[in-house]
Scaffold this active site. Structure first.
Site, short mmCIF file in Angstrom:
data_model
loop_
_atom_site.label_atom_id
_atom_site.label_comp_id
_atom_site.label_asym_id
_atom_site.label_seq_id
_atom_site.Cartn_x
_atom_site.Cartn_y
_atom_site.Cartn_z
CE1 TYR A 1 -2.81 -11.63 -4.50
CE2 TYR A 1 -4.56 -11.52 -6.14
CZ TYR A 1 -3.97 -12.14 -5.05
OH TYR A 1 -4.55 -13.26 -4.54
CD GLU A 2 -3.80 -6.18 -2.33
OE1 GLU A 2 -3.49 -5.02 -1.99
OE2 GLU A 2 -4.90 -6.46 -2.81
N GLY A 3 1.01 -5.11 -4.44
CA GLY A 3 2.40 -4.67 -4.51
C GLY A 3 3.28 -5.85 -4.81
NE ARG B 1 1.49 -3.82 0.18
CZ ARG B 1 2.04 -2.63 0.08
NH1 ARG B 1 2.61 -2.08 1.14
NH2 ARG B 1 2.02 -1.98 -1.08
CD GLN C 1 4.72 -5.80 -0.47
OE1 GLN C 1 4.76 -5.52 0.72
NE2 GLN C 1 3.83 -5.29 -1.29
#
Length: 591
Positions: A436-438, A292, A443
């Protein structure tokens, strides 16, 4: 145009604002002297400009190619050679642990290199970027045998790594995964299942790819508490045997086309447990949190390249006359940089980029202090800030990275909408970073739903402590009243969430995204005040680069006048609650 790393701004932040050059006084980073750090960033600037950047546009045009007969993926022309030069330069080992062949340098330095790589070819940088997360997860949670077998090759860049979470039926809700791990007599596990959107799942840059795969053991709870993490190599090191972990195809994407985004089929592939059974999420979060932060640097890197391209265009493009009279009377028109609206866009790009860079490097410095400071309380306070700011860095830098690329395209006008210029690629490439990556909404929920309550609210108290200490110790802080107003807004928003969210979790969900943005703008305001204060001190003393220092003072004024006032309506958004968001019934949507 040729990329030029923003070395002057980076050096100002490192040496004058953050004092990162003092890290070499800590035992862990004794080798990271100011001269060494400067040499590293200078060489990184050269490598990214001369080796990485030339591969960017060809990667976008060609994309990766998949062979369904062999399940192999070919990367675009030039990628393999550029990656090899990157590896030979030791860049993949920069902050990796010394005992496995890493250089053990500060994480802050890696943040800087990540930005430069992402400015010049985001797609190519992702192969090494995800590998770094795999290294961290394996180093922290893997057995001694797994670390001995895999870490040195991953750190050297001879092998790459992946993170295999998402499946066709689940993304954020990982408790729904169906991939299974069946114990074998030799202590390994047979991994069976399909993963999607796997960055670098298959490619031709290296001989072996190490997949970190989330799967469930027999009888495991059907929730996230039943997930385990497994290491599944493409090629089994001991035997050279090809493991049945195959690419089933490539995703067809709007951007980052040089990055192989794969469907991965694990057909009873041999894997080994990383960490404890049913504790895979804890191990994977090591990798995800690092990823992230890296994704945040992707947003900043693209925004910096967009700024450079739009500034160059605005200086050269001749169109119209200045509203205050001709600035280029011998030509048919003036360059568009004379027009206030164009300058407004350029200033927003520049000021936000420099503020985001300050936020990122401040977070990187805290990360280094959290692992290297000799005082336990200081380490804990720094770790509090890293945990709190990780979702902020990921979200705000990717939101504004995309927005700034879009603004850059607007500066170019019709030219920006064509493939003759690089802005449209930067816009397309940058859009995924907010997902992406949440997703950035996830977040924000992590920040509000988890981070604010951790340790009895200690994380956010640590941040307020930093902000209050600055105002107390710097009575003449530039833009003091505006900064105090933003801090007060953040305090009010925090208290509103603390009061209302426990009674109604939907209130937290409604407030999450504006709250994250409010926090980002406030922390960047604190950093802009610091930058302006230091610039003023050096100008008074007749020190430093005068043009740079004057630009810092003007940029701080722009930030506090044109950008920071957004905190006022963000507070209104938060405290107005969920009612207008949640009031629609099913029949209202199509009325």
């Amino acid at each position: 145009m040729k990329y030029q790393a923003p070395l002057n701004d980076i050096r100002f932040l490192l040496n004058d604002v953050l004092g990162v050059d003092e890290l070499h006084h800590l035992e862990k980073y004794a080798d990271a002297t100011p001269d060494l750090i400067d040499a590293v960033i200078e060489e990184a600037a050269r490598v990214t400009a001369e080796v990485i950047h030339p591969t960017n546009s060809v990667g976008d045009r060609q994309g990766c190619k998949y062979n369904p007969d062999t399940h192999e993926v070919t990367t675009p022309d030039g990628f393999k050679d550029a990656y090899q030069q990157f590896v030979e330069g030791g860049w993949t080992a920069l902050d990796a642990p010394l005992e496995y062949g890493g250089q053990g340098l500060p994480h802050t330095l890696k943040f800087i290199v990540d930005e430069m790589v992402c400015s010049t070819n985001l797609s190519l940088g992702m192969y090494a970027g995800l590998t770094h997360g795999a290294i961290s997860a394996l180093y922290r949670h893997g057995s001694d045998e797994l670390k001995k077998t895999y870490l040195e090759k991953l750190i050297s860049g001879e092998w790459t790594g992946t993170m295999c979470l998402t499946e066709p039926q689940c993304g954020t809700d990982l408790g729904m995964i169906r991939t299974r791990a069946t114990p074998q007599d030799d202590g390994s596990f047979a991994i069976e299942g399909t993963k999607i959107w796997i960055t670098g799942g298959e490619h031709d840059l290296v001989e072996n790819i190490v997949h970190l795969v989330l799967a469930k053991l027999p009888g495991a709870p059907n929730t996230t508490k039943g997930i385990s993490l497994f290491l599944v190599p493409k090629v089994i090191p001991d035997t050279g045997e090809r493991n049945p972990a195959f690419c089933g195809g490539l995703e067809h994407k709007m951007g980052i086309k040089g990055s192989a985004t794969c469907v991965m089929n694990f057909e009873s592939a041999k894997g080994w447990l990383v960490g404890e059974p049913n504790d895979g999420m804890r191990a994977m979060f090591t990798m995800m949190n690092e990823a992230r932060l890296m994704v945040g640097m992707q947003g900043l890197g693209l925004a910096e390249m967009a700024w450079q391209e739009s500034l160059g265009f605005a200086r050269d493009r001749i169109q119209g006359r200045s509203l205050s009279g001709p600035k280029n009377p011998d030509a048919a028109a003036d360059p568009i940089i004379v027009h206030p609206d164009v300058r407004r866009m350029l200033m927003r790009q520049k000021v936000l980029n420099e503020g985001m860079r300050a936020l990122a490097l401040f977070t990187g410095q805290q990360l280094d202090l959290s692992v290297a400071h000799p005082d336990e309380a200081a380490r804990e306070a720094s770790d509090d800030l890293v945990q709190l700011l990780t979702p902020v860095v990921k979200s705000f830098l990717t939101d504004e990275g995309f927005n700034n690329s879009n603004v850059g395209l607007q500066v170019l006008g019709g030219s920006g909408f064509t493939t003759d210029w690089p802005l449209e690629q930067l816009v397309r490439d940058g859009r995924i970073a907010r997902i992406y990556e949440g997703t950035n909404g996830i977040q924000a929920m992590d920040l509000v739903g988890r981070k604010l309550g951790l340790k009895g609210g200690q994380l956010v108290k640590s941040l307020f402590g930093v902000l209050a200490a600055y105002l107390k110790e710097t009575p003449e802080a530039p833009h003091r009243e505006a900064l105090k107003g933003a801090i007060k807004a953040l305090e009010e928003a925090t208290m509103w969430i603390a009061t209302n969210a426990p009674r109604d979790p939907e209130q937290a969900g409604a407030a999450a995204t504006p709250y994250l943005r409010l926090m980002a703008l406030t922390v960047i305001g604190y950093l802009w005040s610091r930058m302006a204060q230091i610039a003023g001190t050096q100008l008074t003393a007749g020190e430093g680069n005068r043009a740079l220092l004057e630009s810092k003072q003007i940029s701080a004024q722009f930030y506090f006048e044109k950008i920071l006032p957004e905190v006022n309506w963000l507070l209104q958004d938060i405290t107005s609650g969920k009612e207008s968001i949640m009031a629609f019934g099913d029949d209202h949507w199509s009325a």
